[in-house]
Design an enzyme around this catalytic site. Structure first.
Site, PDB file in Angstrom:
ATOM      1  N   GLU A  89      70.518  72.588  27.656  1.00  8.66           N
ATOM      2  CA  GLU A  89      70.673  71.890  26.378  1.00  8.66           C
ATOM      3  C   GLU A  89      70.793  72.896  25.243  1.00  8.66           C
ATOM      4  O   GLU A  89      70.171  73.957  25.276  1.00  8.66           O
ATOM      5  CB  GLU A  89      69.445  71.003  26.126  1.00  8.66           C
ATOM      6  CG  GLU A  89      69.277  69.942  27.194  1.00  8.66           C
ATOM      7  CD  GLU A  89      67.964  69.177  27.067  1.00  8.66           C
ATOM      8  OE1 GLU A  89      67.374  69.146  25.967  1.00  8.66           O
ATOM      9  OE2 GLU A  89      67.527  68.615  28.092  1.00  8.66           O
ATOM     10  N   CYS A 333      63.427  70.011  23.450  1.00  8.40           N
ATOM     11  CA  CYS A 333      64.007  70.640  24.634  1.00  8.40           C
ATOM     12  C   CYS A 333      63.535  70.013  25.930  1.00  8.40           C
ATOM     13  O   CYS A 333      62.394  69.637  26.083  1.00  8.40           O
ATOM     14  CB  CYS A 333      63.718  72.135  24.632  1.00  8.40           C
ATOM     15  SG  CYS A 333      62.002  72.534  24.396  1.00  8.40           S
TER      16      CYS A 333
HETATM   17  N1  SAH Z   1      59.352  79.161  26.432  1.00  7.83           N
HETATM   18  C1  SAH Z   1      59.395  79.471  25.035  1.00  7.83           C
HETATM   19  C2  SAH Z   1      60.566  78.826  24.377  1.00  7.83           C
HETATM   20  C3  SAH Z   1      60.490  77.332  24.240  1.00  7.83           C
HETATM   21  S1  SAH Z   1      60.442  77.009  22.557  1.00  7.83           S
HETATM   22  C4  SAH Z   1      58.073  79.126  24.387  1.00  7.83           C
HETATM   23  O1  SAH Z   1      57.217  78.594  25.069  1.00  7.83           O
HETATM   24  O2  SAH Z   1      57.870  79.454  23.227  1.00  7.83           O
HETATM   25  C5  SAH Z   1      59.970  75.413  22.432  1.00  7.83           C
HETATM   26  C6  SAH Z   1      58.731  75.232  21.601  1.00  7.83           C
HETATM   27  O3  SAH Z   1      58.429  73.836  21.629  1.00  7.83           O
HETATM   28  C7  SAH Z   1      57.520  75.942  22.176  1.00  7.83           C
HETATM   29  O4  SAH Z   1      56.640  76.283  21.144  1.00  7.83           O
HETATM   30  C8  SAH Z   1      56.913  74.875  23.050  1.00  7.83           C
HETATM   31  O5  SAH Z   1      55.574  75.118  23.346  1.00  7.83           O
HETATM   32  C9  SAH Z   1      57.134  73.659  22.178  1.00  7.83           C
HETATM   33  N2  SAH Z   1      57.142  72.390  22.905  1.00  7.83           N
HETATM   34  C10 SAH Z   1      57.485  72.134  24.175  1.00  7.83           C
HETATM   35  N3  SAH Z   1      57.345  70.842  24.466  1.00  7.83           N
HETATM   36  C11 SAH Z   1      56.913  70.248  23.348  1.00  7.83           C
HETATM   37  C12 SAH Z   1      56.580  68.919  23.002  1.00  7.83           C
HETATM   38  N4  SAH Z   1      56.657  67.931  23.896  1.00  7.83           N
HETATM   39  N5  SAH Z   1      56.193  68.673  21.739  1.00  7.83           N
HETATM   40  C13 SAH Z   1      56.107  69.672  20.828  1.00  7.83           C
HETATM   41  N6  SAH Z   1      56.393  70.943  21.096  1.00  7.83           N
HETATM   42  C14 SAH Z   1      56.791  71.233  22.349  1.00  7.83           C
END
Ligand code: SAH
Length: 342
Positions: A89, A333
């Site tokens: 995505e 995402c």
């Molecule tokens: N793997 C990396 C990049 C992903 S960034 C990381 O963990 O930082 C995506 C961001 O959105 C990250 O901060 C992740 O923890 C957050 N995220 C993932 N799922 C989420 C959700 N359901 N609600 C809010 N934030 C979420």
């Protein structure tokens, strides 16, 4: 076999020279690749040369738009398909000053965060630099406009695909390709500590975002398995080192989940842990109301979110609440990809 679309211009120049072809052909081909144009559309490159390249095993790898969703607020989400059928995505967000793209770095994710949809089904594979570049090229073609900022916050853990991500960053910032300023690029990590030390030495003035999401090891380990490998102390010590080495400020991401990490007491614990390990750097926390993905986490009430923010601000930690863009199109995402797989 050679993926021409994962090369820097100088590398493509070497390759074209190895085929005994004039150097200016490399520039022409490189320009097309970065525009998202395949061999078929390279109108000023002789067919004979393209045949020579493909006979030699040269190919171009792209991410192709399979579905597109446009939100009421202008956010565009793409489901893109890779050469082997894997789905990723990308999201285009429009701001007053231009367009920013959120790209994926892996198909799936191995990190296992308890609230995140991207990790359901684990890691399928890591993306090649070309597949990260192509997400930008295809989106630019679609919006018929230039993207001037990138966040590596789509599916996957960028620091789990370290070499390809670094290669991508080196290419994307170069005037020969997208020429996107490093100050407009953010990389987000769940906390792969050894790679944070490596990244600090790369001399890439990007912004590092840390997905912190918790203030105690017990709380963080329950949400993010990576915390069992490197705990909060190790993570924040690496952040402090990153700031000392690069002079670049770090942004801490904190997803607020109702009843899990959103109480005033949690805010106070967050303040003390940040001030303990990162006292010599400017502190900025980006609060993200958690997006319910059916995994037992839900967003707090608005009041709780703003109370949390004001406790941080009163302690001189800049806290901002992230605008939720594209919530009507599942723009967070992993949601599209996992929906598509079912
Ligand atoms: N793997 C990396 C990049 C992903 S960034 C990381 O963990 O930082 C995506 C961001 O959105 C990250 O901060 C992740 O923890 C957050 N995220 C993932 N799922 C989420 C959700 N359901 N609600 C809010 N934030 C979420």
């Amino acid at each position: 076999m050679k993926d021409l679309s994962s090369l820097q211009l100088s590398e493509l120049q070497e390759y074209i020279a190895s085929l005994d072809e004039p150097a200016y052909r490399a520039k022409q081909i490189y320009g097309w690749i970065m525009k998202g144009v395949g061999f078929d559309g390279m109108s000023n490159v002789p067919k004979k040369l393209i045949e020579k390249i493909t006979d030699n095993g040269g190919y171009i790898r792209t991410a192709n738009i399979k579905k597109k969703f446009v939100s009421k607020d202008g956010t565009i989400k793409y489901l893109m398909e890779l050469f082997d059928g894997e789905l990723i995505e990308s999201v285009i967000m429009s701001y007053k000053h231009g367009y920013t793209i959120c790209i994926s770095t892996e198909a799936g994710c191995p990190m296992g965060c308890a609230f995140c949809a991207s990790t359901l089904g684990g890691l399928k594979r890591r993306l090649y630099p070309s597949e990260m570049l192509s997400q930008i090229a295809q989106a630019q073609l679609d919006i018929n406009n230039r993207v001037d900022g990138i966040v590596l916050m789509g599916i996957g853990e960028p620091l789990d695909n370290y070499d390809n991500v670094i290669k991508f960053l080196k290419i994307v910032g170069s005037p020969d390709s997208f020429n996107i300023g490093y100050r407009h690029i953010s990389l987000s990590t769940c906390g792969v500590v050894d790679k944070i030390y490596d990244l600090a030495k790369e001399d890439l003035p990007i912004t590092l975002s840390i997905s912190l999401h918790a203030s105690t090891d017990e709380q963080r380990s329950a949400m993010m398995p990576i915390n069992k490998r490197w705990n909060i102390e190790q993570l924040l010590t690496a952040c402090s080192d990153y700031f000392k080495t690069t002079g670049r400020r770090i942004s801490f991401e904190y997803s607020l989940a109702s009843g899990k990490n959103d109480s005033p007491n949690d805010a106070h614990k967050l303040i003390s842990v940040l001030k303990k390990y990162c006292k010599d750097m400017p502190l900025h926390v980006n609060l993200i109301p958690i997006n319910a993905t059916g995994r037992g986490f839900s967003s707090p009430e608005k009041d709780n979110i703003y109370t949390f923010a004001s406790i941080l601000n009163n302690a001189h930690i800049t806290a901002t609440v992230r605008r939720t863009l594209g919530s009507d199109i599942n723009a967070s995402c992993g949601q599209l990809r996992s929906g598509e797989k079912k």
